[in-house]
Design a protein around this motif. Structure first.
Motif, PDB file in Angstrom:
ATOM      1  N   GLY A   1       0.768  -1.172  -0.156  1.00 17.18           N
ATOM      2  CA  GLY A   1       0.555  -0.015  -0.184  1.00 17.18           C
ATOM      3  C   GLY A   1       1.067   1.007   0.023  1.00 17.18           C
ATOM      4  O   GLY A   1       0.450   2.005   0.410  1.00 17.18           O
ATOM      5  N   GLY A   2       1.842   1.739   0.109  1.00 17.64           N
ATOM      6  CA  GLY A   2       3.231   2.164  -0.061  1.00 17.64           C
ATOM      7  C   GLY A   2       3.344   2.469   1.339  1.00 17.64           C
ATOM      8  O   GLY A   2       4.287   4.632   1.252  1.00 17.64           O
ATOM      9  N   LEU A   3       3.635   2.247   2.695  1.00  8.73           N
ATOM     10  CA  LEU A   3       3.313   3.188   3.412  1.00  8.73           C
ATOM     11  C   LEU A   3       4.132   2.756   4.168  1.00  8.73           C
ATOM     12  O   LEU A   3       5.114   3.676   4.979  1.00  8.73           O
ATOM     13  N   LEU A   4       4.662   1.792   3.935  1.00  9.36           N
ATOM     14  CA  LEU A   4       5.739   1.082   4.921  1.00  9.36           C
ATOM     15  C   LEU A   4       6.841   0.499   3.008  1.00  9.36           C
ATOM     16  O   LEU A   4       6.691   0.490   2.418  1.00  9.36           O
ATOM     17  N   VAL A   5       8.289   0.664   3.790  1.00 11.97           N
ATOM     18  CA  VAL A   5       9.382   0.296   2.637  1.00 11.97           C
ATOM     19  C   VAL A   5      10.209  -1.079   3.266  1.00 11.97           C
ATOM     20  O   VAL A   5       9.933  -1.194   5.066  1.00 11.97           O
ATOM     21  N   GLU A   6      10.431  -1.854   2.493  1.00 15.16           N
ATOM     22  CA  GLU A   6      11.561  -3.365   3.660  1.00 15.16           C
ATOM     23  C   GLU A   6      12.817  -2.917   3.078  1.00 15.16           C
ATOM     24  O   GLU A   6      13.352  -2.294   2.120  1.00 15.16           O
ATOM     25  N   GLU A   7      13.424  -3.475   3.977  1.00 14.37           N
ATOM     26  CA  GLU A   7      14.998  -3.161   3.900  1.00 14.37           C
ATOM     27  C   GLU A   7      15.305  -4.193   3.875  1.00 14.37           C
ATOM     28  O   GLU A   7      15.569  -4.729   4.764  1.00 14.37           O
ATOM     29  N   ARG A   8      16.595  -5.224   3.222  1.00 12.61           N
ATOM     30  CA  ARG A   8      17.197  -6.359   3.557  1.00 12.61           C
ATOM     31  C   ARG A   8      18.359  -6.469   3.849  1.00 12.61           C
ATOM     32  O   ARG A   8      19.527  -5.891   2.868  1.00 12.61           O
ATOM     33  N   GLN A   9      19.337  -6.709   5.213  1.00 15.89           N
ATOM     34  CA  GLN A   9      20.121  -6.486   5.724  1.00 15.89           C
ATOM     35  C   GLN A   9      20.552  -8.089   5.400  1.00 15.89           C
ATOM     36  O   GLN A   9      20.554  -8.912   6.707  1.00 15.89           O
ATOM     37  N   GLY A  10      21.592  -9.041   4.768  1.00 17.98           N
ATOM     38  CA  GLY A  10      22.027  -9.956   5.661  1.00 17.98           C
ATOM     39  C   GLY A  10      20.679 -11.373   5.372  1.00 17.98           C
ATOM     40  O   GLY A  10      19.895 -10.795   3.921  1.00 17.98           O
TER      41      GLY A  10
END
Length: 242
Positions: free
Chosen positions: A64-73
């Motif tokens: 829905g565009g309210l959150l974004v994902e970030e991946r670290q390992g």
């Protein structure tokens, strides 16, 4: 056939409202107002839901565009999609009725008082202290309400003299009012609000209270805000009575 002007590009406000209509999803967004990235497991524990349930909710919020994902390992984190989402959540919280106005324990009451006094709202300050700073900047002519909230030339000079660096390179207004959910009055957001908050942390004017969004104004911060904006200690020091 002609259609009414703008009807084909109408924003789907109901879709956003539906995302925040669920208590767990709304709680996730409120927790993420601290500006940090959280894991799904951390948010699940915070909301008291199963990890699988948290993952389902987070998937909807990201889509829905309210959150974004970030991946670290191997780790997956989520954060608010930007200050515009933080200001939306804070403004909606200001309109929402309180569900539990009387904390059931002294520790809960203390946490509530600390958040109401001073806290972060994504990357800027909120709470009674933030509203007092905004009011003081208006009184001193550093901000103006003549054409909506705006930074004056005197305000720009004050930022430079104080050493406050305003983030650049973003499609973001310099100043913007953000309705404070505890004070029910606007505090300063936008790039200037973010720069002021960052400066306050860097100079040790404020420190976080534990891992919460609440912050405390230090003795050095009280001196700086007294000298720079004329704020009195009774505004900057949290009343722990009661």
């Amino acid at each position: 056939m002609d259609t009414p002007s703008g009807s084909s590009a109408r924003p789907d406000l109901a879709a956003v409202a539906k995302l925040l209509a669920d208590g767990s999803r709304a709680g996730f967004c409120l927790a993420l107002l601290d500006g940090r990235a959280w894991t799904a497991g951390e948010l699940a524990r915070h909301a008291g839901v199963a990890p699988s349930t948290a993952s389902e909710h987070l998937h909807l919020l990201v889509d829905g565009g309210l959150l974004v994902e970030e991946r670290q390992g191997r780790h997956r984190y989520v954060r608010l999609a930007g200050p515009h989402v933080a200001e939306l959540v804070e403004s909606l919280a200001a309109l929402a009725p309180g569900r539990d106005p009387t904390p059931r324990s002294l520790s809960a009451r203390g946490r509530q008082q600390a958040l109401g006094h001073a806290r972060t709202c994504y990357d800027h300050l909120a709470g009674a202290v933030a509203v007092a700073i905004t009011d003081a900047m208006l009184v001193r002519g550093l901000l103006s309400l003549e054409h909506g909230l705006d930074l004056t030339s005197e305000g720009g000079a004050w930022l430079a003299e104080t050493g406050i660096r305003v983030p650049s390179g973003r499609r973001r207004p310099a100043v913007r009012p953000c309705l404070d959910w505890t004070e029910r009055r606007p505090h300063l957001a936008g790039a200037v609000g973010a720069g002021l908050c960052r400066h306050a942390f860097d100079r040790g004017w404020i420190v976080r209270i534990g891992r919460s969004r609440a912050v405390e104004v230090t003795a050095g911060g009280r001196a700086a805000l007294r000298d720079g904006l004329g704020l009195a200690d009774d505004v900057l020091v949290r009343d722990r009575a009661g």
